[in-house]
Enzyme design. Structure first.
Site, short mmCIF file in Angstrom:
data_model
loop_
_atom_site.label_atom_id
_atom_site.label_comp_id
_atom_site.label_asym_id
_atom_site.label_seq_id
_atom_site.Cartn_x
_atom_site.Cartn_y
_atom_site.Cartn_z
N ALA A 18 9.57 -4.03 14.51
CA ALA A 18 9.67 -2.60 14.03
C ALA A 18 10.87 -2.55 13.28
CB ALA A 18 9.32 -1.42 15.02
N GLU A 75 12.82 -4.87 17.64
CA GLU A 75 13.33 -3.79 16.74
C GLU A 75 14.55 -4.30 16.05
OE1 GLU A 75 14.11 -0.38 18.85
OE2 GLU A 75 11.90 -0.05 19.18
N GLY A 88 0.83 -1.45 0.18
CA GLY A 88 0.15 0.16 0.01
C GLY A 88 0.69 1.34 0.07
N HIS A 139 1.09 4.05 16.00
CA HIS A 139 1.16 2.76 16.00
C HIS A 139 1.19 2.00 17.38
CE1 HIS A 139 1.76 2.19 11.29
NE2 HIS A 139 1.97 3.48 11.51
N ARG A 183 -0.29 6.31 3.98
CA ARG A 183 -1.63 6.77 4.50
C ARG A 183 -2.84 5.87 3.83
NH1 ARG A 183 -1.21 8.52 9.69
NH2 ARG A 183 0.29 10.28 9.58
#
Length: 722
Positions: A37, A67, A13, A55, A16
């Site tokens: 992440a 992470e 995507g 988030h 936004r």
């Protein structure tokens, strides 16, 4: 492959577009999710930090965060290490590609990194959702760096789209499935949590290798003081435990709480004992070489030890630590109690004396005594501050860590203090709806007398406390803060830490049962690591154990005080566990299974389907051991039966003729069909009496009792577990 027929999904995507929210909805039904992440930098960019915070607010509390930072290989490692029960959400691959293209990373091979990631996704057994930006629909970047990023990201998306089971493109919040769309159904999206002002938690108490005895009357502090470890006075020093196989053992999935990385909160995903080893060990008990019917209710302890050790032949607990939590509750909860007498018992235990000291010395266990600050009156308001409860939970977890690091293979939780029974009764009533007046223990005075007036004052205090919190939240930490107290918080943290380190815990008394009820609301797996050796006489313990799904191993009616009952039963549990592991299978049950290493005498016996020089007749080749009639060759016989004319008829273990119900078994190898009838036989084998399986789902125990099941012992055991 998961139940909804997918393991890996790539969600694409634009900026936004809603791709992250859609990806989160795909794993919303998972009990725990590891959020990976990939973003690095941005500490000086308020807008970027605001995006990250948005988030974070959207994630449920049961999710954990990993992470990868500037090391792109870390993502590949996480995918390779994930197991079938894990769920990973990677958001997003744009940060990963940026780390791959970092000029400071030398040497580097972009194509090899992408190929390794695609291979890790393809071979990963966990459920994985990867989020990646789609930048190929915009204009070609005008800078070399921008073009390199777009090219690398496009190559990565193509490789992962080929490796994943499903691919979705999200535009304006609307997903369109490009691959595997008919079989991938998103779960309900999690509700966003409102923003809450963050309150930094106090640092965890330092872990000191040497414990110091705290003052006898400590003030109210944020965390309990250090524990005093007392070695048994009559037991010689043990050799260091053998750690030669440590590299092949299971490891803890959660980091140590002392590091500050583990958050104690609802929805924690802790390990579970083996779901197969326990029932298999219980079934093996019906086949071991015992002259009697078996070990009775001690089989509960053997099944528990087998499940927690992941073996059908568990070893006895050889290095046990008794953790004594000493607390003091104020107000009506302490009515009728003698604080000086409680202090005397605590001081004796710290010196290795008194009842607990003697029993621990006989069992070869050491003792860790932890004093907690006093708590306020539950009827007047919260008994402890929130930050003090959090620190006490971490302190309890740290006690479990220290015991595991010291080589202890089991913990025994005990409590000494003032008003502990009242606090435990209030917790039971608040969490299960039990009637406090029916479960609160009576107030016993020296000499065997009861103070019923003090008991009524305790009941009134519990009633007022429950009325005060009737509109308050009933979460685990809320219960500890409002009515539980710091001693109960330490005990709860101990159960959580023990489950994380795969160390079994023996509960005995109100403190342990109440801690189990609270720990259950933080991590449902904790109750599977707990055993109740003795039922005792308290209705509070029996009702709480029933809620937790704990079946008492013994019901001797002991009332020696919390911790002493379990210590008194510990030698018997060790003996039973050692016998179950050491005794072989009965020889009569080895006809179809070999001799299991019992003897070398059978090594020279003829094997089915073969002949020997002394017996060239092939018609006798397939006769079972002990059969002398060659006409019965190649016909299977029941266990211990040498008469193949009865093949195909189920015979009870030890009985050589299913048609001779009521006659004892003939010796193995007896080929005489004309056996004299003798009384004393049984019409059929029985299942394992009292086989209660408690390793079910977290929502409740799966309990089944077996007994009197006609047929073979194995069939009876199977019926009991159903």
């Amino acid at each position: 492959m998961s139940e909804d027929r997918w393991n890996t999904v790539l969600v694409l995507g634009g900026i936004r577009s809603g791709k992250s929210a859609f990806a989160e909805s795909l794993v919303a039904d998972a009990p725990a999710v590891r959020y990976v992440a990939t973003a690095v930098g941005g500490e000086d960019d308020p807008e970027w930090l605001a995006r990250i915070e948005e988030h974070q607010r959207r994630r449920p509390q049961s999710w954990s965060t990993e992470e990868t930072g500037a090391d792109p290989a870390r993502l590949t490692e996480l995918l390779s290490e994930a197991g079938p029960d894990d769920t990973l959400l990677v958001d997003d691959l744009g940060g990963w590609v940026a780390a791959v293209l970092d000029p400071a990373r030398q040497p580097k091979d972009d194509e090899a990194d992408v190929a390794a990631l695609a291979a890790a996704v393809r071979s990963c057994s966990a459920r994985v959702v990867l989020v990646s930006p789609e930048v190929g629909l915009s204009l070609v970047p005008v800078t070399p760096v921008g073009r390199a990023f777009a090219d690398a990201l496009g190559t990565t998306n193509q490789a992962l789209a080929d490796a994943c089971d499903g691919v979705a493109l999200v535009v304006a919040g609307q997903p369109t499935w490009l691959k595997g769309g008919t079989s991938v159904v998103p779960a309900a999206a999690p509700r966003p949590r409102p923003a809450v002002a963050a309150t930094p938690a106090p640092p965890p108490p330092p872990a000191a290798p040497v414990f110091v005895t705290p003052p006898a009357t400590p003030g109210f502090t944020d965390a309990p003081a250090g524990a005093t470890v007392v070695a048994p006075v009559t037991v010689a020093e043990r050799a260091a435990p053998d750690r030669s196989g440590a590299l092949g053992e299971s490891t803890q999935t959660l980091p140590l709480v002392a590091s500050g990385l583990t958050r104690i909160e609802p929805g924690m995903d802790l390990p579970l004992p083996s779901s197969d080893a326990g029932p298999d060990a219980r079934e093996r008990l019906g086949q071991v070489d015992l002259p009697g019917a078996g070990l009775g209710m001690l089989g509960e302890a053997i099944e528990f030890a087998a499940a927690t050790q992941d073996t059908t032949t568990p070893r006895p607990w050889s290095s046990v630590r008794v953790v004594v939590v000493a607390g003091r509750h104020g107000g009506g909860a302490a009515a009728g109690a003698d604080p000086q007498d409680a202090e005397r018992r605590i001081a004796e235990t710290e010196r290795g004396l008194g009842l607990l000291g003697r029993l621990a010395a006989q069992a070869g266990a050491d003792i860790a005594v932890l004093r907690t600050p006093p708590t306020a009156a539950m009827e007047d308001g919260p008994v402890a501050e929130e930050h003090a409860v959090e620190a006490a939970l971490r302190q309890g977890w740290q006690l479990a860590d220290e015991a595991a690091d010291a080589g202890r293979d089991a913990l025994l939780l005990a409590g000494i203090g003032v008003g502990v029974e009242s606090a435990a009764t209030a917790v039971l009533a608040a969490t299960t709806g039990a009637e406090a007046a029916a479960t609160l223990p009576r107030v016993l005075l020296p000499g065997g007398r009861f103070d019923d007036h003090a008991w009524m004052l305790r009941c009134a205090a519990i009633r007022d406390a429950l009325h005060r919190i009737r509109h308050e939240p009933r979460g685990a930490t809320d219960i500890l803060r409002e009515i539980g107290g710091l001693d109960l918080a330490v005990a709860t943290g101990l159960l959580l830490g023990a489950a994380a380190r795969r160390v079994p815990v023996l509960l005995d008394g109100p403190l342990g049962i109440a801690a189990g009820l609270v720990a259950r609301d933080l991590a449902g797996q904790t109750r599977h690591w707990c055993l109740l050796p003795e039922a005792g006489t308290l209705a509070l313990v029996k009702q709480g154990a029933d809620v937790l799904g704990l079946t008492p191993v013994l019901q001797l009616g002991l009332d020696l005080g919390e911790g002493a009952n379990a210590l008194a039963a510990l030698p018997l549990l060790r003996t039973a566990t050692g016998l179950a592991a050491a005794l072989p299978v009965h020889p009569a049950l080895l006809a179809d299974h070999g001799d299991a290493g019992l003897s070398d005498d059978l090594d020279d016996a003829p094997v089915a389907g073969s002949t020997t020089p002394d017996d060239p007749d092939p018609s006798r080749a397939a006769a079972p051991h002990g059969a002398t009639d060659g006409s019965r060759a190649a016909q299977p016989a029941p266990h211990g039966d040498a008469d193949a004319s009865r093949a195909g008829q189920p015979a009870p273990h030890g009985d050589a003729d299913a048609s001779r119900a009521g006659q004892p078994a003939a010796p193995s190898g007896n080929a005489d069909r004309g056996r004299a009838a003798e009384p004393g036989g049984t019409p059929g084998g029985t299942g394992i009496a009292g086989a209660n399986a408690t390793f079910g789902s977290d929502a409740g125990p799966v309990t089944g009792s077996a007994g009197g099941v006609e047929g073979s012992g194995a069939e009876g055991g199977a019926a009991g577990r159903s």
